[in-house]
Write an enzyme that holds these catalytic residues in place. Structure first.
Site, PDB file in Angstrom:
ATOM      1  N   ASN A 106       0.842  -1.194   0.000  1.00 41.84           N
ATOM      2  CA  ASN A 106       0.000   0.000   0.000  1.00 41.84           C
ATOM      3  C   ASN A 106       0.873   1.237   0.000  1.00 41.84           C
ATOM      4  OD1 ASN A 106      -2.411   1.593   0.324  1.00 41.84           O
ATOM      5  ND2 ASN A 106      -1.959   1.796   2.502  1.00 41.84           N
ATOM      6  N   HIS A 108       0.683   5.143   1.443  1.00 41.63           N
ATOM      7  CA  HIS A 108      -0.070   5.966   2.394  1.00 41.63           C
ATOM      8  C   HIS A 108       0.580   7.345   2.460  1.00 41.63           C
ATOM      9  CE1 HIS A 108      -2.707   6.789   5.755  1.00 41.63           C
ATOM     10  NE2 HIS A 108      -1.676   7.289   6.396  1.00 41.63           N
ATOM     11  N   SER A 135       4.583   6.827   2.493  1.00 44.81           N
ATOM     12  CA  SER A 135       5.209   5.560   2.874  1.00 44.81           C
ATOM     13  C   SER A 135       4.618   4.433   2.044  1.00 44.81           C
ATOM     14  CB  SER A 135       4.921   5.243   4.345  1.00 44.81           C
ATOM     15  OG  SER A 135       5.316   6.303   5.193  1.00 44.81           O
ATOM     16  N   ASP A 144      -3.242   0.635   7.950  1.00 43.06           N
ATOM     17  CA  ASP A 144      -2.034   1.437   7.706  1.00 43.06           C
ATOM     18  C   ASP A 144      -0.876   1.029   8.617  1.00 43.06           C
ATOM     19  OD1 ASP A 144      -3.418   2.806   5.738  1.00 43.06           O
ATOM     20  OD2 ASP A 144      -4.121   4.334   7.130  1.00 43.06           O
TER      21      ASP A 144
HETATM   22  C1  GAR Z   1      -2.994   9.007  -2.582  1.00 49.38           C
HETATM   23  O1  GAR Z   1      -2.474  10.193  -2.049  1.00 49.38           O
HETATM   24  C2  GAR Z   1      -2.733   7.843  -1.661  1.00 49.38           C
HETATM   25  O2  GAR Z   1      -1.508   7.935  -0.991  1.00 49.38           O
HETATM   26  C3  GAR Z   1      -3.881   7.962  -0.699  1.00 49.38           C
HETATM   27  O3  GAR Z   1      -4.980   8.328  -1.467  1.00 49.38           O
HETATM   28  C4  GAR Z   1      -4.530   9.053  -2.627  1.00 49.38           C
HETATM   29  C5  GAR Z   1      -5.082   8.373  -3.843  1.00 49.38           C
HETATM   30  O4  GAR Z   1      -4.814   9.123  -4.997  1.00 49.38           O
HETATM   31  N1  GAR Z   1      -4.104   6.739  -0.015  1.00 49.38           N
HETATM   32  C6  GAR Z   1      -4.581   6.644   1.226  1.00 49.38           C
HETATM   33  O5  GAR Z   1      -4.902   7.597   1.897  1.00 49.38           O
HETATM   34  C7  GAR Z   1      -4.698   5.219   1.757  1.00 49.38           C
HETATM   35  N2  GAR Z   1      -4.965   5.201   3.153  1.00 49.38           N
HETATM   36  P1  GAR Z   1      -4.776   8.431  -6.419  1.00 49.38           P
HETATM   37  O6  GAR Z   1      -6.137   7.716  -6.599  1.00 49.38           O
HETATM   38  O7  GAR Z   1      -4.648   9.574  -7.368  1.00 49.38           O
HETATM   39  O8  GAR Z   1      -3.641   7.490  -6.447  1.00 49.38           O
END
Ligand code: GAR
Length: 187
Positions: A106, A108, A135, A144
């Site tokens: 994942n 995060h 991360s 997470d």
């Molecule tokens: C990203 O910033 C990712 O790190 C975060 O959501 C966004 C998705 O953007 N993920 C989380 O918060 C997971 N807990 P994307 O759809 O453009 O990749």
């Protein structure tokens, strides 16, 4: 090349970065499926345009275990050996995670173990942190949590809000995630 499934819930910019990196001849993984728990996820169209198989099913009104079992079957049917979560905003059941022990990764948007969960950038700013970041970690049954494999850091500047900080972190996510996934599947 190691077959990978990507799970998304939204716009899929990290998914797009993973797909783009897989176009290089020396990339050790290939993307065999993009699956979303929201049929309206913007990333689905990007995946389709790249010629990648997609699967979309709303989790609404479905017990978590039943939804995850369908998802698991679809991912296995696609032949994936690793799963990359890319903005997949839904907790996976412990049964699902156990079935992929150590092969779900994942990204995060915080410097874990800081700021698990949502609103990571706003919380980093509110805490007065000098740095934010992202991360990549192996997914375990705790949200997470799980071993951090790689991080990227950016400064938090005076006047930053959650949006300006997110805009500084996101390009780092797009660099870090493909490189780290490549490193992991090579091990
Ligand atoms: C990203 O910033 C990712 O790190 C975060 O959501 C966004 C998705 O953007 N993920 C989380 O918060 C997971 N807990 P994307 O759809 O453009 O990749």
């Amino acid at each position: 090349r190691v077959p990978v499934a990507i799970l998304i819930s939204g716009r899929g910019s990290n998914m797009a970065a993973l797909i783009a990196a897989a176009e290089a001849d020396d990339c050790p993984y290939r993307v065999v499926l993009v699956a979303a728990n929201d049929p309206a996820a913007g990333g689905l169209a990007i995946a389709e345009a790249a010629g990648i198989a997609t699967f979309a099913l709303s989790h609404k009104g479905m017990p978590r275990a039943a939804f995850d079992a369908l998802l698991d079957a679809e991912i296995r049917r696609a032949g994936a050996e690793w799963i990359a979560l890319a903005g997949y905003m839904r907790v996976l059941s412990a049964e699902f995670i156990l079935g992929w022990a150590g092969r779900i990764v994942n990204i995060h948007p915080s410097l874990l173990p800081l700021y698990k969960g949502l609103d990571t950038h706003a919380r980093a700013i509110a805490a007065g942190d000098a740095e934010g970041g992202c991360s990549v970690h192996i997914v375990t049954a705790e949200l997470d949590d799980g071993p951090v494999v790689a991080q990227a850091r950016v400064p938090i500047l005076p006047g930053d809000d959650a949006d300006t900080l997110a805009a500084r972190v996101l390009p780092e996510e797009h660099r870090l995630y493909p490189a780290t996934l490549a490193e992991l599947v090579r091990r």
